[in-house]
Design a protein around this motif. Structure first.
Motif, PDB file in Angstrom:
ATOM      1  N   VAL A  80      12.236  16.911  -7.457  1.00  0.00           N
ATOM      2  CA  VAL A  80      11.122  16.439  -6.634  1.00  0.00           C
ATOM      3  C   VAL A  80      10.412  15.310  -7.367  1.00  0.00           C
ATOM      4  CG1 VAL A  80       8.923  17.031  -5.557  1.00  0.00           C
ATOM      5  CG2 VAL A  80      10.789  18.703  -5.577  1.00  0.00           C
ATOM      6  N   THR A  81      10.121  14.236  -6.663  1.00  0.00           N
ATOM      7  CA  THR A  81       9.363  13.136  -7.235  1.00  0.00           C
ATOM      8  C   THR A  81       8.320  12.679  -6.233  1.00  0.00           C
ATOM      9  OG1 THR A  81       9.548  11.004  -8.377  1.00  0.00           O
ATOM     10  CG2 THR A  81      10.853  11.264  -6.385  1.00  0.00           C
ATOM     11  N   GLY A  82       7.268  12.046  -6.716  1.00  0.00           N
ATOM     12  CA  GLY A  82       6.229  11.588  -5.803  1.00  0.00           C
ATOM     13  C   GLY A  82       5.260  10.634  -6.467  1.00  0.00           C
ATOM     14  N   VAL A  83       4.553   9.891  -5.628  1.00  0.00           N
ATOM     15  CA  VAL A  83       3.541   8.940  -6.080  1.00  0.00           C
ATOM     16  C   VAL A  83       2.350   9.049  -5.136  1.00  0.00           C
ATOM     17  CG1 VAL A  83       2.960   6.517  -6.474  1.00  0.00           C
ATOM     18  CG2 VAL A  83       5.269   7.339  -6.992  1.00  0.00           C
ATOM     19  N   GLU A  84       1.150   9.172  -5.701  1.00  0.00           N
ATOM     20  CA  GLU A  84      -0.056   9.076  -4.890  1.00  0.00           C
ATOM     21  C   GLU A  84      -0.372   7.594  -4.731  1.00  0.00           C
ATOM     22  OE1 GLU A  84      -3.474  11.312  -5.950  1.00  0.00           O
ATOM     23  OE2 GLU A  84      -2.348  13.153  -6.311  1.00  0.00           O
ATOM     24  N   ALA A  85      -0.317   7.108  -3.504  1.00  0.00           N
ATOM     25  CA  ALA A  85      -0.493   5.684  -3.233  1.00  0.00           C
ATOM     26  C   ALA A  85      -1.679   5.473  -2.300  1.00  0.00           C
ATOM     27  CB  ALA A  85       0.773   5.102  -2.608  1.00  0.00           C
ATOM     28  N   SER A  86      -2.313   4.322  -2.425  1.00  0.00           N
ATOM     29  CA  SER A  86      -3.461   4.001  -1.580  1.00  0.00           C
ATOM     30  C   SER A  86      -3.532   2.498  -1.353  1.00  0.00           C
ATOM     31  CB  SER A  86      -4.763   4.491  -2.220  1.00  0.00           C
ATOM     32  OG  SER A  86      -4.972   3.865  -3.467  1.00  0.00           O
ATOM     33  N   PRO A  87      -4.094   2.073  -0.222  1.00  0.00           N
ATOM     34  CA  PRO A  87      -4.248   0.638   0.026  1.00  0.00           C
ATOM     35  C   PRO A  87      -5.221   0.022  -0.965  1.00  0.00           C
ATOM     36  CG  PRO A  87      -4.541   1.926   2.040  1.00  0.00           C
ATOM     37  CD  PRO A  87      -4.555   2.886   0.896  1.00  0.00           C
ATOM     38  N   ALA A 134       4.403  -2.016  -3.559  1.00  0.00           N
ATOM     39  CA  ALA A 134       3.983  -3.268  -4.192  1.00  0.00           C
ATOM     40  C   ALA A 134       3.971  -4.407  -3.187  1.00  0.00           C
ATOM     41  CB  ALA A 134       4.903  -3.597  -5.366  1.00  0.00           C
ATOM     42  N   THR A 135       4.976  -4.454  -2.329  1.00  0.00           N
ATOM     43  CA  THR A 135       5.044  -5.501  -1.312  1.00  0.00           C
ATOM     44  C   THR A 135       3.846  -5.437  -0.372  1.00  0.00           C
ATOM     45  OG1 THR A 135       7.463  -5.484  -1.397  1.00  0.00           O
ATOM     46  CG2 THR A 135       6.452  -6.453   0.549  1.00  0.00           C
ATOM     47  N   ALA A 136       3.361  -4.222  -0.095  1.00  0.00           N
ATOM     48  CA  ALA A 136       2.226  -4.038   0.807  1.00  0.00           C
ATOM     49  C   ALA A 136       0.882  -4.123   0.091  1.00  0.00           C
ATOM     50  CB  ALA A 136       2.349  -2.689   1.509  1.00  0.00           C
ATOM     51  N   GLY A 137       0.898  -4.387  -1.229  1.00  0.00           N
ATOM     52  CA  GLY A 137      -0.346  -4.485  -1.977  1.00  0.00           C
ATOM     53  C   GLY A 137      -1.001  -3.151  -2.263  1.00  0.00           C
ATOM     54  N   PHE A 138      -0.217  -2.071  -2.293  1.00  0.00           N
ATOM     55  CA  PHE A 138      -0.755  -0.737  -2.553  1.00  0.00           C
ATOM     56  C   PHE A 138      -0.940  -0.506  -4.051  1.00  0.00           C
ATOM     57  CE2 PHE A 138      -0.549   0.098   1.722  1.00  0.00           C
ATOM     58  CZ  PHE A 138      -0.641   1.430   2.065  1.00  0.00           C
ATOM     59  N   ARG A 139      -1.703   0.525  -4.354  1.00  0.00           N
ATOM     60  CA  ARG A 139      -1.907   0.959  -5.730  1.00  0.00           C
ATOM     61  C   ARG A 139      -1.407   2.389  -5.896  1.00  0.00           C
ATOM     62  NH1 ARG A 139      -8.092  -0.241  -7.108  1.00  0.00           N
ATOM     63  NH2 ARG A 139      -8.376   1.078  -5.278  1.00  0.00           N
ATOM     64  N   TYR A 140      -1.158   2.794  -7.140  1.00  0.00           N
ATOM     65  CA  TYR A 140      -0.759   4.164  -7.418  1.00  0.00           C
ATOM     66  C   TYR A 140      -1.758   4.801  -8.366  1.00  0.00           C
ATOM     67  CZ  TYR A 140       0.902   2.873 -12.113  1.00  0.00           C
ATOM     68  OH  TYR A 140       0.974   2.456 -13.426  1.00  0.00           O
ATOM     69  N   ARG A 141      -1.825   6.134  -8.309  1.00  0.00           N
ATOM     70  CA  ARG A 141      -2.710   6.856  -9.219  1.00  0.00           C
ATOM     71  C   ARG A 141      -1.954   7.150 -10.504  1.00  0.00           C
ATOM     72  NH1 ARG A 141      -7.448   8.899  -8.453  1.00  0.00           N
ATOM     73  NH2 ARG A 141      -7.227   8.760  -6.193  1.00  0.00           N
ATOM     74  N   ASP A 142      -2.420   6.574 -11.614  1.00  0.00           N
ATOM     75  CA  ASP A 142      -1.742   6.725 -12.895  1.00  0.00           C
ATOM     76  C   ASP A 142      -2.002   8.114 -13.477  1.00  0.00           C
ATOM     77  OD1 ASP A 142      -0.260   6.065 -15.126  1.00  0.00           O
ATOM     78  OD2 ASP A 142      -1.259   4.155 -15.449  1.00  0.00           O
ATOM     79  N   LEU A 143      -1.361   8.401 -14.614  1.00  0.00           N
ATOM     80  CA  LEU A 143      -1.509   9.703 -15.250  1.00  0.00           C
ATOM     81  C   LEU A 143      -2.948  10.016 -15.638  1.00  0.00           C
ATOM     82  CD1 LEU A 143       1.632   9.690 -17.558  1.00  0.00           C
ATOM     83  CD2 LEU A 143       1.289  11.062 -15.510  1.00  0.00           C
ATOM     84  N   ASP A 144      -3.733   8.974 -15.920  1.00  0.00           N
ATOM     85  CA  ASP A 144      -5.128   9.187 -16.292  1.00  0.00           C
ATOM     86  C   ASP A 144      -6.052   9.225 -15.081  1.00  0.00           C
ATOM     87  OD1 ASP A 144      -4.997   6.559 -15.536  1.00  0.00           O
ATOM     88  OD2 ASP A 144      -5.621   5.725 -17.465  1.00  0.00           O
ATOM     89  N   GLY A 145      -5.459   9.212 -13.884  1.00  0.00           N
ATOM     90  CA  GLY A 145      -6.246   9.291 -12.666  1.00  0.00           C
ATOM     91  C   GLY A 145      -6.772   7.970 -12.158  1.00  0.00           C
TER      92      GLY A 145
END
Length: 299
Positions: free
Chosen positions: A170-177, A208-219
């Motif tokens: 299982v893999t995942g990324v918390e992504a946000s605009p 990345a193409t949509a300009g989204f961000r991800y939540r890193d390990l430090d939140g």
């Protein structure tokens, strides 16, 4: 039609992962099933999936590809009927209703025992909220092999639900605009290292193409176009080696894919930096940093 800011990301992610999945699925079997299930609006992802299958016409020729679409959009049957360019080998079945109808739909489609890719878009935030989710997640995991692409609110523990359903990887990324809109978890459950790696790469590329961000390990939210902090990831790999002892590069790549938002390529870069610094050693000492190379923590 949905104007959800994730719609473009989900369309791109679905198209890329479907392409990867088809490669392995059609090599294994002459019949495969794609299931799309929605707890809310389907946006343009249905059309994205059917468009990807149209593009793969040469690959699906002579096979049987069944597409099951479970959702409550009243205009869904008309939208599916408007798609006239699908290969003759692709059959599409709309199933009106909530995602809890997925087990029945998969059974009716004859999905058991053959490769299955399920896509669950849970815009309402209720599908994975309790034990009611277990039957249809288990049904999605019954393919041979089975993959499940998931898009749920970030406060839902999607990875744990996928693991309980029987997905070994299982893999995942918390992504946000970039405008600080609500975060969503984009996750993949699979039994294939190849699909696992491709899924994480797809999330990063499309986000990345949509300009989204991800939540890193430090939140902290960070741009998907930003370079990964090699020191932070290197420290995580050293901690894993200290805990478990020597691990192969394949095992460490998998560890990064399943426990962090990072990609396998990030793991290799971090390992290379650790080797250059003498923080870890490798066996054999020379040659390409392939998957079977054993990494030791430096004593």
């Amino acid at each position: 039609m949905s104007r959800d800011p994730y719609d473009t990301v989900l369309c791109g992610l679905l198209a890329r992962q479907l392409d990867t999945w088809l490669t392995g699925a059609l090599r294994r079997s002459r019949r495969v099933t794609l299931a799309l299930a929605y707890a809310g609006p389907s946006g343009r992802t249905v059309e994205a999936a059917l468009g990807a299958l149209t593009d793969a016409a040469d690959r699906v020729r002579g096979r049987r590809v069944t597409v099951v679409v479970v959702g409550g959009d009243p205009d869904l049957p008309g939208r599916l009927g408007a798609v006239t360019s699908l290969p003759a080998d692709v059959a599409v079945y709309p199933v009106p209703g909530a995602p809890d109808r997925l087990p029945v739909a998969l059974k009716a489609a004859g999905a058991a025992g053959a490769p299955t890719l399920t896509v669950l878009v849970d815009l309402a935030g209720v599908v994975l909220g309790g034990p009611a989710a277990a039957p249809f997640l288990t049904a999605a995991a019954a393919g041979r092999p089975a993959d499940l692409l998931l898009a749920v609110p970030a406060d839902v523990d999607g990875p744990a639900a996928l693991q309980r359903a029987g997905f070994p990887l299982v893999t995942g990324v918390e992504a946000s605009p970039a405008d600080d809109g609500p975060a969503r978890l984009l996750a993949l459950g699979t039994g294939s290292d190849r699909n696992l790696e491709a899924g994480k790469e797809a999330i990063w590329h499309v986000g990345a193409t949509a300009g989204f961000r991800y939540r890193d390990l430090d939140g902290v939210p960070r741009d998907l176009t930003a370079a990964v902090d090699a020191d932070r990831l290197g420290a995580l790999l050293v901690a894993e080696l200290t805990r478990s002892g020597p691990r192969t590069v394949t095992e460490l790549r998998r560890h990064v894919l399943t426990t962090t938002p990072y990609r396998a390529t990030d793991a290799v870069r971090a390992l290379t930096a650790l080797l250059d610094a003498g923080t870890v050693t490798r066996e054999p000492a020379d040659g390409r940093l392939g998957g079977d190379v054993l990494i030791h923590p430096t004593e």
